[in-house]
Design a protein around this motif. Structure first.
Motif, PDB file in Angstrom:
ATOM      1  N   PRO A  65      59.657 -93.185 -44.456  1.00  0.00           N
ATOM      2  CA  PRO A  65      59.436 -94.476 -45.220  1.00  0.00           C
ATOM      3  C   PRO A  65      60.088 -95.531 -44.953  1.00  0.00           C
ATOM      4  O   PRO A  65      61.356 -95.482 -44.513  1.00  0.00           O
ATOM      5  CB  PRO A  65      59.570 -94.059 -46.735  1.00  0.00           C
ATOM      6  N   VAL A  66      59.439 -96.958 -45.030  1.00  0.00           N
ATOM      7  CA  VAL A  66      60.373 -98.007 -44.613  1.00  0.00           C
ATOM      8  C   VAL A  66      60.085 -98.769 -46.208  1.00  0.00           C
ATOM      9  O   VAL A  66      59.000 -98.784 -46.579  1.00  0.00           O
ATOM     10  CB  VAL A  66      59.395 -98.892 -43.830  1.00  0.00           C
ATOM     11  N   GLU A  67      61.186 -99.454 -46.660  1.00  0.00           N
ATOM     12  CA  GLU A  67      61.260-100.067 -47.834  1.00  0.00           C
ATOM     13  C   GLU A  67      60.525-101.538 -47.903  1.00  0.00           C
ATOM     14  O   GLU A  67      60.767-101.928 -46.852  1.00  0.00           O
ATOM     15  CB  GLU A  67      62.824-100.274 -48.411  1.00  0.00           C
ATOM     16  N   VAL A  68      59.387-101.619 -48.741  1.00  0.00           N
ATOM     17  CA  VAL A  68      58.810-102.973 -48.989  1.00  0.00           C
ATOM     18  C   VAL A  68      59.074-103.209 -50.211  1.00  0.00           C
ATOM     19  O   VAL A  68      59.420-102.520 -51.059  1.00  0.00           O
ATOM     20  CB  VAL A  68      57.419-102.723 -48.482  1.00  0.00           C
ATOM     21  N   PRO A  69      58.791-104.414 -50.654  1.00  0.00           N
ATOM     22  CA  PRO A  69      59.003-105.184 -51.945  1.00  0.00           C
ATOM     23  C   PRO A  69      58.276-104.168 -52.901  1.00  0.00           C
ATOM     24  O   PRO A  69      56.990-103.958 -52.639  1.00  0.00           O
ATOM     25  CB  PRO A  69      58.413-106.365 -51.804  1.00  0.00           C
ATOM     26  N   PHE A  70      58.878-103.713 -53.678  1.00  0.00           N
ATOM     27  CA  PHE A  70      58.178-102.631 -54.883  1.00  0.00           C
ATOM     28  C   PHE A  70      57.820-101.480 -54.414  1.00  0.00           C
ATOM     29  O   PHE A  70      56.992-100.847 -55.150  1.00  0.00           O
ATOM     30  CB  PHE A  70      57.240-103.418 -55.649  1.00  0.00           C
ATOM     31  N   GLY A  71      58.074-101.033 -53.278  1.00  0.00           N
ATOM     32  CA  GLY A  71      57.577 -99.576 -52.734  1.00  0.00           C
ATOM     33  C   GLY A  71      57.861 -99.140 -51.239  1.00  0.00           C
ATOM     34  O   GLY A  71      58.875 -99.607 -50.897  1.00  0.00           O
ATOM     35  N   ARG A  72      56.987 -98.355 -50.619  1.00  0.00           N
ATOM     36  CA  ARG A  72      57.487 -97.565 -49.558  1.00  0.00           C
ATOM     37  C   ARG A  72      56.090 -97.861 -48.560  1.00  0.00           C
ATOM     38  O   ARG A  72      54.976 -97.591 -48.947  1.00  0.00           O
ATOM     39  CB  ARG A  72      57.573 -96.297 -49.759  1.00  0.00           C
ATOM     40  N   ALA A  73      56.268 -98.160 -47.227  1.00  0.00           N
ATOM     41  CA  ALA A  73      55.319 -98.047 -46.284  1.00  0.00           C
ATOM     42  C   ALA A  73      55.584 -97.079 -45.204  1.00  0.00           C
ATOM     43  O   ALA A  73      56.678 -96.911 -44.881  1.00  0.00           O
ATOM     44  CB  ALA A  73      55.159 -99.529 -45.651  1.00  0.00           C
ATOM     45  N   TYR A  74      54.340 -96.673 -44.636  1.00  0.00           N
ATOM     46  CA  TYR A  74      54.505 -95.630 -43.711  1.00  0.00           C
ATOM     47  C   TYR A  74      53.625 -96.001 -42.566  1.00  0.00           C
ATOM     48  O   TYR A  74      52.464 -96.157 -42.624  1.00  0.00           O
ATOM     49  CB  TYR A  74      54.072 -94.149 -44.324  1.00  0.00           C
ATOM     50  N   ALA A  75      54.306 -95.850 -41.053  1.00  0.00           N
ATOM     51  CA  ALA A  75      53.514 -96.161 -39.913  1.00  0.00           C
ATOM     52  C   ALA A  75      53.773 -95.433 -38.989  1.00  0.00           C
ATOM     53  O   ALA A  75      55.275 -95.729 -38.558  1.00  0.00           O
ATOM     54  CB  ALA A  75      53.403 -97.641 -39.600  1.00  0.00           C
ATOM     55  N   PRO A  76      53.218 -94.545 -38.395  1.00  0.00           N
ATOM     56  CA  PRO A  76      53.837 -93.873 -36.920  1.00  0.00           C
ATOM     57  C   PRO A  76      53.789 -94.795 -35.757  1.00  0.00           C
ATOM     58  O   PRO A  76      53.234 -95.823 -35.943  1.00  0.00           O
ATOM     59  CB  PRO A  76      52.519 -92.950 -36.790  1.00  0.00           C
TER      60      PRO A  76
END
Length: 180
Positions: A65-76
């Motif tokens: 997970p990568v922290e993004v505003p108000f949530g999390r993003a996932y990218a291989p």
């Protein structure tokens, strides 16, 4: 006017922030499909679960997970696909198309085409977006799904709106979405 909750940031900003984070993670480079949200990970793809929401998406590799505003993003690493989970309050009657059309242009995101749909009974929006920002430019195929307290945004980098290879990859990404 975009709906707000308790004086917080507009909901559209959450969704657009997730979209921009995904485009940045994908390193956006120079059509839209429906899929069921019940397909297990396909061979060569791995399930990645967002622990706080329980949302799982099959991706072509592991992703932290990568922290993004108000949530999390996932990218291989090196992949042309990503997803984000944005924690937002549920606001009845708020359309994702209205949110993107209203907020997107101010943040360098233009909706090229969009279509409302549903995924397992949840409101969703499929869109092709053009991104023109100093930090990211290009085209992305996007699906945003409203889930209880979350917006799940799936994105695939494309060369343009008619990129058939990207559409096939996006279809595979959409098929790997599962809810808790």
């Amino acid at each position: 006017m975009i709906a707000t909750t308790s004086g917080r940031m507009p909901v559209g900003t959450w969704i657009t922030a997730a979209l921009l984070a995904l485009v940045a993670l994908l390193g956006a480079g120079p059509g839209i499909a429906n899929a069921s949200a019940t397909t297990p990970a396909q061979p060569g793809w791995v399930d990645v679960t967002d622990a706080p929401s329980g949302v799982t998406v099959a991706l072509p590799g592991e992703a932290d997970p990568v922290e993004v505003p108000f949530g999390r993003a996932y990218a291989p690493d090196g992949a042309d696909v990503a997803f984000a989970v944005v924690d937002v309050p549920t606001i009845p009657g708020l359309g994702l198309d209205t949110v993107l059309d209203s907020v997107g242009p101010g943040l360098g995101v233009t909706v090229v085409e969009s279509q409302e749909t549903t995924v397992d009974g949840r409101d969703a929006l499929d869109a092709v977006v053009a991104v023109d920002r100093e930090d990211a430019q290009g085209t992305a195929l996007v699906r945003a799904v409203l889930d209880d307290g979350h917006v799940i945004v799936l994105a695939t980098r494309a060369t343009d709106a008619s990129d058939e290879t990207a559409r096939a990859l996006h279809q595979r990404l959409l098929a790997g979405l599962r809810f808790a």
